[in-house]
Structures are given as C-alpha cells and as structure tokens.
Design an enzyme around this catalytic site. Structure first.
Site, PDB file in Angstrom:
ATOM      1  N   SER A  64      10.222 -26.462  -7.924  1.00  0.00           N
ATOM      2  CA  SER A  64       8.612 -26.854  -8.622  1.00  0.00           C
ATOM      3  C   SER A  64       7.706 -28.029  -7.945  1.00  0.00           C
ATOM      4  O   SER A  64       7.908 -28.867  -7.423  1.00  0.00           O
ATOM      5  CB  SER A  64       7.544 -26.253  -9.842  1.00  0.00           C
TER       6      SER A  64
HETATM    7  N1  SAH Z   1      11.317 -25.040 -13.265  1.00  0.00           N
HETATM    8  C1  SAH Z   1      11.994 -24.755 -12.008  1.00  0.00           C
HETATM    9  C2  SAH Z   1      11.178 -23.795 -11.308  1.00  0.00           C
HETATM   10  C3  SAH Z   1      12.368 -22.991 -10.175  1.00  0.00           C
HETATM   11  S1  SAH Z   1      11.013 -22.399  -9.765  1.00  0.00           S
HETATM   12  C4  SAH Z   1      11.939 -26.441 -11.154  1.00  0.00           C
HETATM   13  O1  SAH Z   1      11.312 -27.083 -11.025  1.00  0.00           O
HETATM   14  O2  SAH Z   1      13.054 -26.263 -10.261  1.00  0.00           O
HETATM   15  C5  SAH Z   1      11.874 -20.314 -11.219  1.00  0.00           C
HETATM   16  C6  SAH Z   1      13.085 -19.949 -11.361  1.00  0.00           C
HETATM   17  O3  SAH Z   1      13.402 -19.293 -12.465  1.00  0.00           O
HETATM   18  C7  SAH Z   1      14.133 -19.849 -10.739  1.00  0.00           C
HETATM   19  O4  SAH Z   1      15.322 -20.661 -10.813  1.00  0.00           O
HETATM   20  C8  SAH Z   1      14.688 -18.808 -10.934  1.00  0.00           C
HETATM   21  O5  SAH Z   1      16.254 -18.592 -10.465  1.00  0.00           O
HETATM   22  C9  SAH Z   1      14.725 -18.452 -12.283  1.00  0.00           C
HETATM   23  N2  SAH Z   1      14.001 -17.147 -12.818  1.00  0.00           N
HETATM   24  C10 SAH Z   1      13.718 -16.579 -12.209  1.00  0.00           C
HETATM   25  N3  SAH Z   1      13.301 -14.481 -12.945  1.00  0.00           N
HETATM   26  C11 SAH Z   1      13.968 -15.590 -14.436  1.00  0.00           C
HETATM   27  C12 SAH Z   1      14.436 -14.687 -15.374  1.00  0.00           C
HETATM   28  N4  SAH Z   1      13.755 -13.786 -15.494  1.00  0.00           N
HETATM   29  N5  SAH Z   1      14.822 -15.140 -16.159  1.00  0.00           N
HETATM   30  C13 SAH Z   1      15.724 -16.979 -15.986  1.00  0.00           C
HETATM   31  N6  SAH Z   1      15.090 -16.917 -15.413  1.00  0.00           N
HETATM   32  C14 SAH Z   1      14.780 -16.938 -14.408  1.00  0.00           C
END
Ligand code: SAH
Length: 213
Positions: A64
């Site tokens: 993010s």
């Molecule tokens: N907080 C993270 C954001 C990553 S993007 C950062 O700053 O790195 C969002 C993340 O949510 C991805 O890693 C994706 O794989 C995960 N994600 C998507 N759907 C999901 C679900 N149903 N349950 C858990 N995680 C999920």
C-alpha cells in the site's frame, strides 16, 4: 532491523510529506518513521521505498501507498491496549506499523506465496504478531474475537458480515468499500447488531479475493 542513515533521512522526508497531506496522529507518524519500508519492498524496487506510492509485490498484489497506510491507521485510533485484526497481510508493512503501536496484532493473508514470504520476513526482522494466518479474511478470525479494531487492506465490494460480528461493542472496522473505486469507511459497533457508519475519502485498492487461487 537493517537500516541506514540514508534510508532514515528519506523516511523523515516521507513522514513530513504525510504531515503536509493532512496526517495528524503522532503515534501513527512515529510508527511509520520507525519502520524501514525498504525491507518490505521487492528487491528491484527498494530505491522507491520512500516515495509515496504503491508498488508491486508478489502474486499481482501491491504494498500500500504510505499515505493510505497512514490514513487507515489514523482512522483506526489504535491504542496500545487494543487487539487488532488485519485482513490482507501482503508485504507485511502495515502489520509492522500496527505492531509499533500494539503487540496484539492478528493478520490474515489469502495467498500462499505472500504468506510464506512474510512468515520468513517477520522471523528475520523479529516481528511477532500474535497470529499470522493463511486463510480467507472474509471470515475474519473467530478464535481470537472479539477485536477492538479491524483493518481491511483490500477492496471489498460488499461488507463482510463476519468482520462486524467479530468486533466488540465500541469496536471499529476500517474498510475500503466498492468495486472499481472505493470509499474508506469506518463502522463503529454500537450494540450487538447495530453500527454507526462514517464515509471518508476515495481510494483505489486491489480487490479482496473471494476464491482461493
Ligand atoms: N497491507 C498490505 C496490503 C497488501 S494488498 C501491504 O501494505 O503490503 C492486499 C492484500 O490482501 C494482498 O496481499 C492480497 O493477497 C490480500 N487478500 C486479498 N483477498 C484476501 C482475503 N480474502 N483474505 C485475506 N487476504 C486477502
């Protein structure tokens, strides 16, 4: 954590820019100043770690944007005594920021490749969430419920009911809601099945996955 004065300098500039963009919560700014974001980036993108942008990580996901991390964490109004559930561990950066404020962090990731990566990274950096889970965030994590705070870091087209259920009364859920673009929403649980709803700014997130890949 492996850090350098060069990175610290760049980070201070980034934090100053977040302040200029309207982030006011000192605990949030301090936490972000303490966490070396470059350690959570893909190796080829480390030089961009202190730009205020989202960047690709593995499995078509993104780390993010710092402003988004700051914005969501500020809305969480996180206290040192709070138990918090994060949906979407991704790079682990937001997890690390949460861990600067409270030790009671639970985090769930849907994609095995990212889960494995952060498992290794957390160990290397000495970061210890209470639980780091591979699973479906739509379902939350019932075993450790209720939570004071829940933060969702991927876009949900509709509100996952399980997450509201797993909040304690007075607890808050921060979630980007919408399909193509999202509004940041804060739900505050006021009774067993009643909630207050607040709408904040517009964002773009990768989608919360409904099916296992
Ligand atoms: N907080 C993270 C954001 C990553 S993007 C950062 O700053 O790195 C969002 C993340 O949510 C991805 O890693 C994706 O794989 C995960 N994600 C998507 N759907 C999901 C679900 N149903 N349950 C858990 N995680 C999920």
């Amino acid at each position: 954590m492996q850090d350098t004065t060069k990175h610290q300098g760049l980070r201070r500039q980034l934090i100053a820019s977040l302040r200029d963009k309207g982030i006011r919560n000192d605990a949030v700014l301090r936490a972000m100043e303490a966490i070396p974001r470059h350690l959570f980036m893909d190796p080829g993108l480390v030089n961009f770690a202190y730009e205020d942008n989202a960047y690709p990580i593995a499995a078509d996901q993104t780390i993010s944007q710092p402003y988004t991390v700051a914005y969501q964490t500020e809305l969480l109004q996180l206290k040192a005594s709070d138990k918090v559930l994060e949906i979407g561990t991704g790079s682990g950066y937001q997890t690390a920021v949460l861990l600067q404020i409270t030790s009671q962090v639970y985090t769930v990731e849907r994609q095995q490749v990212l889960f494995k990566k952060t498992q290794h990274l957390f160990k290397k950096l000495g970061l210890r969430p209470k639980k780091h889970l591979f699973g479906d965030g739509y379902l939350g994590y019932e075993n450790a419920a209720p939570y004071h705070k829940i933060i969702v870091t991927a876009a949900a087209p509709t509100l996952p009911k399980a997450l509201l259920n797993q909040l304690e009364i007075g607890g808050q859920l921060i979630i980007p809601l919408g399909a193509k673009e999202q509004f940041m929403m804060r739900f505050t649980k006021t009774g067993k099945s009643t909630f207050d709803k607040e709408k904040f700014g517009r964002f773009r997130f990768v989608p919360l996955l409904q099916n296992k890949n």
